[in-house]
Design an enzyme around this catalytic site. Structure first.
Site, PDB file in Angstrom:
ATOM      1  CE  LYS A  25      -2.991   0.211   0.210  1.00 35.88           C
ATOM      2  NZ  LYS A  25      -2.306   0.364  -0.862  1.00 35.88           N
ATOM      3  CG  ASP A  56       5.375   0.018  -2.570  1.00 39.82           C
ATOM      4  OD1 ASP A  56       4.638  -0.036  -1.788  1.00 39.82           O
ATOM      5  OD2 ASP A  56       4.102   0.044  -3.983  1.00 39.82           O
ATOM      6  CE1 TYR A  90      -3.397  -0.248  -8.236  1.00 40.54           C
ATOM      7  CE2 TYR A  90      -2.284  -0.280  -5.556  1.00 40.54           C
ATOM      8  CZ  TYR A  90      -2.651   0.380  -6.963  1.00 40.54           C
ATOM      9  OH  TYR A  90      -3.739   1.437  -6.832  1.00 40.54           O
ATOM     10  CE1 TYR A 116      -8.750   0.456 -11.361  1.00 41.55           C
ATOM     11  CE2 TYR A 116      -8.255   1.296  -8.870  1.00 41.55           C
ATOM     12  CZ  TYR A 116      -7.840   1.234 -10.136  1.00 41.55           C
ATOM     13  OH  TYR A 116      -6.383   1.054  -9.808  1.00 41.55           O
TER      14      TYR A 116
HETATM   15  C1  LIG Z   1      -2.368   1.139  -1.416  1.00 38.85           C
HETATM   16  C2  LIG Z   1      -0.895   0.993  -2.557  1.00 38.85           C
HETATM   17  C3  LIG Z   1      -0.418   1.846  -3.241  1.00 38.85           C
HETATM   18  C4  LIG Z   1      -0.849   2.990  -3.424  1.00 38.85           C
HETATM   19  O1  LIG Z   1      -0.877   3.781  -2.017  1.00 38.85           O
HETATM   20  P1  LIG Z   1      -2.528   5.296  -2.081  1.00 38.85           P
HETATM   21  O2  LIG Z   1      -2.338   5.246  -0.944  1.00 38.85           O
HETATM   22  O3  LIG Z   1      -3.682   4.310  -2.513  1.00 38.85           O
HETATM   23  O4  LIG Z   1      -1.866   5.871  -3.248  1.00 38.85           O
HETATM   24  C5  LIG Z   1       1.453   1.297  -4.428  1.00 38.85           C
HETATM   25  N1  LIG Z   1       1.586   0.726  -3.733  1.00 38.85           N
HETATM   26  C6  LIG Z   1       1.172  -0.333  -3.556  1.00 38.85           C
HETATM   27  C7  LIG Z   1       1.717  -2.334  -2.713  1.00 38.85           C
HETATM   28  C8  LIG Z   1      -0.359  -0.690  -2.202  1.00 38.85           C
HETATM   29  O5  LIG Z   1      -0.791  -1.385  -1.719  1.00 38.85           O
END
Ligand SMILES: *Cc1c(COP(=O)(O)O)cnc(C)c1O
Length: 432
Positions: free
Chosen positions: A279, A250, A149, A21
């Site tokens: 992550k 997620d 997100y 970004y």
């Molecule tokens: C960081 C994140 C993503 C994307 O993961 P990347 O490894 O950056 O592609 C998707 N969902 C959530 C909740 C996130 O925090």
């Protein structure tokens, strides 16, 4: 190896590289890192920073961790990588077995991927293929929460908040999905029926075209760092079942203890149909993500045309990444992580409390090992970033949010330094 002087490193960085970004024409500084160990980042210029970010939720054990280093070097002796089509190996099998045991009930099958965004794409494709197999091919849309997100690839973007995700810029290519208001009740409070009215009415009208509800359980991360009622999650899951819509959790940011539970879904005691992990999965060592689903979903997809799940990344199940992920989970489980997260939560809450008195601050909140200071206006990145580094800390705000999500090993004395620096920097007006 000859080392490049810091100045020319930064010049070449500016000349050749995009950062996340970022603008190639801005004055927001970047800092050259020489190494990192424990909770410290060492810059090329000799400065030492206390890390408040765990490299975006990832480095939960800190940097340069003996157990994780050794997992990678051991695996490297056997192989760095082999293709996963038609071949398998112990690191992947052991990791996936572990993930199934660790995650909520009914998540029985694991699909490995390279990044969080891709694991979200996979989850969405699984939901669509599942309904196709169930003779309901019209169920291809998603419901998601505002302020959500889910990643930066096009499919994942289509379920991110439409305003912060800049949907207007990509309007001809993004799939159109349904958005509902982000849950109003804060974490720790019950929901009222009316809080779920909007979800219920969309389900009532459109469930025949909806594959899944996708959300970040309890903590909305990059879309606003909001902590919402676990009761909402529980009731949303019940509505999904009632209307035959899958729930995708997620947990890419929240997984592996960050909110005080191993997975944030546990705050509501629910099992989602599909779960995304990423992550901190590898303790921040390598890029790896996983999408888990129920046996019902994997078998239903496999029993119907085209009899396969339509996805297969080149670097799927990378052995180095799987080994270090397994070692990271073992390290987490062998520690008293729950008590540790509680300790961090208390220390963050106590240390950030002082920020409430500042005029530009609208809210201070903590949950697990996450501390947030929300301001009235977006910070001036160039000035605040330099001020933090000058004060010896690594904190990376975005928009109106200054937040901490340190490694779980961080001592209280360092949390206090981080929270005091946030107070001082705001008190001195370095955010304006
Ligand atoms: C960081 C994140 C993503 C994307 O993961 P990347 O490894 O950056 O592609 C998707 N969902 C959530 C909740 C996130 O925090």
């Amino acid at each position: 190896m000859t080392s490049t002087p810091t100045a020319s490193l930064l010049d070449d960085d500016k000349k050749f590289i995009w950062h996340p970004y970022s603008s190639t024409c801005s004055d927001i500084p970047v800092f050259a890192v020489k190494s990192a160990s424990g909770t410290h980042i060492y810059l090329e210029n000799g400065q030492q920073l206390i890390d408040g970010m765990a490299s975006w939720w990832c480095a939960i054990h800190g940097y340069n961790v003996a157990e994780l280093n050794s997992a990678i070097t051991h695996q490297l002796k056997d192989m760095a990588h082999v293709m996963f089509g038609g071949l398998t190996h112990a690191p992947a099998v052991e990791l996936c077995k572990k993930l199934v045991a660790l995650t909520p009930d009914k998540l029985d099958t694991v699909f490995l991927a390279d990044s969080g965004s891709v694991s979200v794409e996979i989850a969405m494709k699984m939901a669509i293929q599942y309904w196709h197999a169930e003779q309901q091919p019209r169920k291809q849309k998603f419901i998601s929460l505002k302020n959500g997100y889910h990643g930066d690839t096009l499919g994942a973007m289509s379920v991110c908040d439409p305003v912060t995700g800049m949907h207007s810029l990509f309007n001809n290519i993004l799939a159109e999905n349904h958005f509902i208001k982000s849950p109003a009740r804060p974490f720790g409070t019950p929901c009222q029926d009316k809080d779920l009215n909007e979800l219920q009415s969309i389900l009532e009208q459109h469930s025949h075209t909806i594959a899944a509800l996708i959300l970040e359980p309890v903590v909305q991360g990059a879309g606003g760092m909001k902590f919402y009622s676990a009761d909402y999650l529980l009731q949303a899951k019940a509505l999904c079942e009632q209307y035959d819509v899958l729930l995708i959790a997620d947990e890419i940011a929240t997984g592996f203890g960050r909110t005080g539970k191993m997975f944030a879904c546990e705050h509501a005691g629910i099992s989602p149909d599909i779960m995304c992990l990423g992550k901190s999965l590898t303790g921040g060592y390598m890029t790896l993500a996983a999408t888990l689903c129920s046996k019902d979903i994997s078998d239903t997809i496999s029993h119907h045309d085209p009899h396969v799940f339509m996805h297969g990344p080149t670097f799927m199940g990378n052995p180095l990444a799987c080994s270090v992920a397994l070692a990271s989970i073992q390290l987490l489980e062998s520690s008293d992580w729950q008590q540790n997260i509680q300790r961090i939560e208390q220390q963050l809450a106590a240390g950030l409390q002082q920020c409430r008195q500042l005029e530009d601050v609208t809210d201070v909140r903590t949950l697990g090992a996450i501390g947030v200071v929300e301001l009235k206006q977006a910070v001036n990145m160039a000035s605040i970033q330099q001020a933090f580094v000058n004060a010896g800390v690594w904190i990376r705000p975005f928009g109106k949010l200054i937040y901490l999500m340190p490694a779980y090993i961080i001592p209280n004395t360092e949390i206090t330094i981080l929270t005091n620096v946030i107070f001082d920097v705001l008190n001195d007006g370095n955010h304006r």
